[in-house]
Scaffold this motif. Sequence first.
Motif, PDB file in Angstrom:
ATOM      1  N   LEU A  13       4.691  -9.330 -12.218  1.00 54.78           N
ATOM      2  CA  LEU A  13       2.920 -10.015 -12.123  1.00 54.78           C
ATOM      3  C   LEU A  13       2.338  -8.848 -11.459  1.00 54.78           C
ATOM      4  O   LEU A  13       2.448  -8.270 -10.252  1.00 54.78           O
ATOM      5  CB  LEU A  13       3.480 -11.058 -10.511  1.00 54.78           C
ATOM      6  N   SER A  14       1.311  -9.307 -11.575  1.00 55.21           N
ATOM      7  CA  SER A  14      -0.267  -8.317 -11.593  1.00 55.21           C
ATOM      8  C   SER A  14      -0.843  -9.123  -9.835  1.00 55.21           C
ATOM      9  O   SER A  14      -0.821 -10.159  -9.965  1.00 55.21           O
ATOM     10  CB  SER A  14      -1.211  -7.885 -12.380  1.00 55.21           C
ATOM     11  N   CYS A  15      -1.512  -7.947  -9.270  1.00 57.29           N
ATOM     12  CA  CYS A  15      -2.246  -8.191  -8.017  1.00 57.29           C
ATOM     13  C   CYS A  15      -3.259  -9.496  -8.481  1.00 57.29           C
ATOM     14  O   CYS A  15      -3.784  -9.295  -9.615  1.00 57.29           O
ATOM     15  CB  CYS A  15      -2.811  -6.989  -7.518  1.00 57.29           C
ATOM     16  N   PRO A  16      -3.403 -10.190  -7.750  1.00 57.05           N
ATOM     17  CA  PRO A  16      -3.342 -10.654  -6.336  1.00 57.05           C
ATOM     18  C   PRO A  16      -1.617 -11.388  -6.135  1.00 57.05           C
ATOM     19  O   PRO A  16      -1.682 -11.728  -5.523  1.00 57.05           O
ATOM     20  CB  PRO A  16      -4.339 -11.284  -5.526  1.00 57.05           C
ATOM     21  N   GLN A  17      -0.958 -11.450  -7.286  1.00 59.12           N
ATOM     22  CA  GLN A  17      -0.129 -12.465  -7.462  1.00 59.12           C
ATOM     23  C   GLN A  17       1.066 -12.021  -6.732  1.00 59.12           C
ATOM     24  O   GLN A  17       1.234 -12.857  -5.432  1.00 59.12           O
ATOM     25  CB  GLN A  17       0.470 -13.146  -8.736  1.00 59.12           C
ATOM     26  N   PRO A  18       1.234 -11.127  -6.126  1.00 60.48           N
ATOM     27  CA  PRO A  18       2.554 -10.433  -5.416  1.00 60.48           C
ATOM     28  C   PRO A  18       2.264 -11.294  -3.761  1.00 60.48           C
ATOM     29  O   PRO A  18       2.606 -11.907  -3.382  1.00 60.48           O
ATOM     30  CB  PRO A  18       3.092  -9.284  -5.331  1.00 60.48           C
ATOM     31  N   VAL A  19       1.215 -10.736  -3.571  1.00 59.42           N
ATOM     32  CA  VAL A  19       0.063 -10.855  -1.737  1.00 59.42           C
ATOM     33  C   VAL A  19       0.056 -11.917  -1.677  1.00 59.42           C
ATOM     34  O   VAL A  19       0.750 -13.022  -1.182  1.00 59.42           O
ATOM     35  CB  VAL A  19      -1.665 -10.406  -2.666  1.00 59.42           C
ATOM     36  N   LEU A  20      -0.046 -13.355  -2.782  1.00 56.36           N
ATOM     37  CA  LEU A  20      -0.279 -14.407  -2.157  1.00 56.36           C
ATOM     38  C   LEU A  20       1.253 -14.690  -2.658  1.00 56.36           C
ATOM     39  O   LEU A  20       1.388 -15.764  -1.372  1.00 56.36           O
ATOM     40  CB  LEU A  20      -0.791 -14.752  -3.577  1.00 56.36           C
ATOM     41  N   ASP A  39       6.610  -4.244  -8.563  1.00 56.98           N
ATOM     42  CA  ASP A  39       6.476  -3.448  -9.904  1.00 56.98           C
ATOM     43  C   ASP A  39       5.217  -2.607 -10.247  1.00 56.98           C
ATOM     44  O   ASP A  39       4.923  -2.776 -10.599  1.00 56.98           O
ATOM     45  CB  ASP A  39       7.528  -3.657 -11.070  1.00 56.98           C
ATOM     46  N   CYS A  40       4.211  -3.853  -9.556  1.00 58.29           N
ATOM     47  CA  CYS A  40       2.368  -3.554 -10.044  1.00 58.29           C
ATOM     48  C   CYS A  40       2.127  -2.433  -8.554  1.00 58.29           C
ATOM     49  O   CYS A  40       2.517  -2.323  -7.514  1.00 58.29           O
ATOM     50  CB  CYS A  40       1.787  -4.639  -9.124  1.00 58.29           C
ATOM     51  N   GLY A  41       1.140  -1.362  -9.202  1.00 56.57           N
ATOM     52  CA  GLY A  41       0.942  -0.217  -8.263  1.00 56.57           C
ATOM     53  C   GLY A  41       0.411  -0.639  -7.364  1.00 56.57           C
ATOM     54  O   GLY A  41       0.808   0.035  -6.237  1.00 56.57           O
ATOM     55  N   ALA A  42      -0.428  -1.724  -7.255  1.00 57.84           N
ATOM     56  CA  ALA A  42      -1.381  -1.461  -6.064  1.00 57.84           C
ATOM     57  C   ALA A  42      -0.334  -3.159  -5.179  1.00 57.84           C
ATOM     58  O   ALA A  42      -0.699  -2.706  -3.997  1.00 57.84           O
ATOM     59  CB  ALA A  42      -2.313  -2.572  -6.469  1.00 57.84           C
ATOM     60  N   ASN A  46      -0.896  -3.980  -0.796  1.00 53.58           N
ATOM     61  CA  ASN A  46      -1.526  -4.974  -0.645  1.00 53.58           C
ATOM     62  C   ASN A  46      -0.926  -5.996   0.186  1.00 53.58           C
ATOM     63  O   ASN A  46      -1.032  -6.388   0.926  1.00 53.58           O
ATOM     64  CB  ASN A  46      -2.320  -5.522  -1.839  1.00 53.58           C
ATOM     65  N   VAL A  47       0.270  -5.847  -0.877  1.00 48.01           N
ATOM     66  CA  VAL A  47       1.836  -7.130   0.527  1.00 48.01           C
ATOM     67  C   VAL A  47       1.511  -6.312   1.728  1.00 48.01           C
ATOM     68  O   VAL A  47       1.899  -6.990   2.593  1.00 48.01           O
ATOM     69  CB  VAL A  47       3.014  -6.922  -0.379  1.00 48.01           C
ATOM     70  N   GLY A  48       1.580  -5.077   1.737  1.00 47.79           N
ATOM     71  CA  GLY A  48       1.998  -4.648   3.149  1.00 47.79           C
ATOM     72  C   GLY A  48       0.827  -4.920   4.204  1.00 47.79           C
ATOM     73  O   GLY A  48       1.152  -5.489   5.690  1.00 47.79           O
ATOM     74  N   ARG A  49      -0.372  -4.501   3.718  1.00 50.54           N
ATOM     75  CA  ARG A  49      -1.700  -5.160   4.503  1.00 50.54           C
ATOM     76  C   ARG A  49      -1.751  -6.546   5.042  1.00 50.54           C
ATOM     77  O   ARG A  49      -1.963  -6.822   6.297  1.00 50.54           O
ATOM     78  CB  ARG A  49      -2.755  -4.215   4.192  1.00 50.54           C
ATOM     79  N   ALA A  50      -1.352  -7.013   3.657  1.00 50.72           N
ATOM     80  CA  ALA A  50      -1.154  -8.677   4.766  1.00 50.72           C
ATOM     81  C   ALA A  50      -0.015  -9.412   5.218  1.00 50.72           C
ATOM     82  O   ALA A  50       0.141 -10.400   6.270  1.00 50.72           O
ATOM     83  CB  ALA A  50      -0.944 -10.053   3.098  1.00 50.72           C
ATOM     84  N   LEU A  70      10.325  -4.073  -0.461  1.00 46.42           N
ATOM     85  CA  LEU A  70       9.789  -4.468   0.688  1.00 46.42           C
ATOM     86  C   LEU A  70      10.759  -5.407   1.765  1.00 46.42           C
ATOM     87  O   LEU A  70      10.826  -6.332   0.700  1.00 46.42           O
ATOM     88  CB  LEU A  70       7.956  -4.068   0.911  1.00 46.42           C
ATOM     89  N   VAL A  71      10.920  -4.753   2.454  1.00 43.02           N
ATOM     90  CA  VAL A  71      11.602  -5.341   3.254  1.00 43.02           C
ATOM     91  C   VAL A  71      11.148  -5.843   4.834  1.00 43.02           C
ATOM     92  O   VAL A  71      10.356  -4.977   5.673  1.00 43.02           O
ATOM     93  CB  VAL A  71      13.109  -5.109   3.393  1.00 43.02           C
ATOM     94  N   PHE A  72       9.949  -7.429   5.495  1.00 42.29           N
ATOM     95  CA  PHE A  72       9.382  -7.585   6.084  1.00 42.29           C
ATOM     96  C   PHE A  72      10.330  -8.279   7.329  1.00 42.29           C
ATOM     97  O   PHE A  72      10.701  -9.276   7.167  1.00 42.29           O
ATOM     98  CB  PHE A  72       7.800  -8.377   5.861  1.00 42.29           C
ATOM     99  N   GLU A  73       9.971  -8.573   9.156  1.00 41.87           N
ATOM    100  CA  GLU A  73      10.536  -9.120   9.858  1.00 41.87           C
ATOM    101  C   GLU A  73       9.728  -9.646  10.458  1.00 41.87           C
ATOM    102  O   GLU A  73       8.604  -8.516  10.672  1.00 41.87           O
ATOM    103  CB  GLU A  73      11.423  -8.464  10.548  1.00 41.87           C
TER     104      GLU A  73
END
Length: 75
Positions: A13-20, A39-42, A46-50, A70-73
């Motif tokens: 999936l390309s951005c912004p789909q992973p972020v959304l 596997d999308c470069g940006a 972008n996910v980390g910032r969101a 990426l693992v978030f808690e």
Amino acid sequence: MADNTKLIDARGLSCPQPVLIAGDEMDALGSGRIEVLTDCGASPENVGRAAKAKGWRLVTSADAGGGVRLVFEKP
């Protein structure tokens, strides 16, 4: 991956789909642990910032088979 970790496979999936998608899951869970594969470069940045804006903390970031894991808690 821990049993209580929500897995989001956003590879292909390309951005912004992973972020959304990740943001929607973070909102739905409210707290816990989420693993995002992308596997999308940006997307990692972008996910980390969101995630940070939603109060989630990046626990780990690692290369994973041509992409990034990426693992978030959030308590």
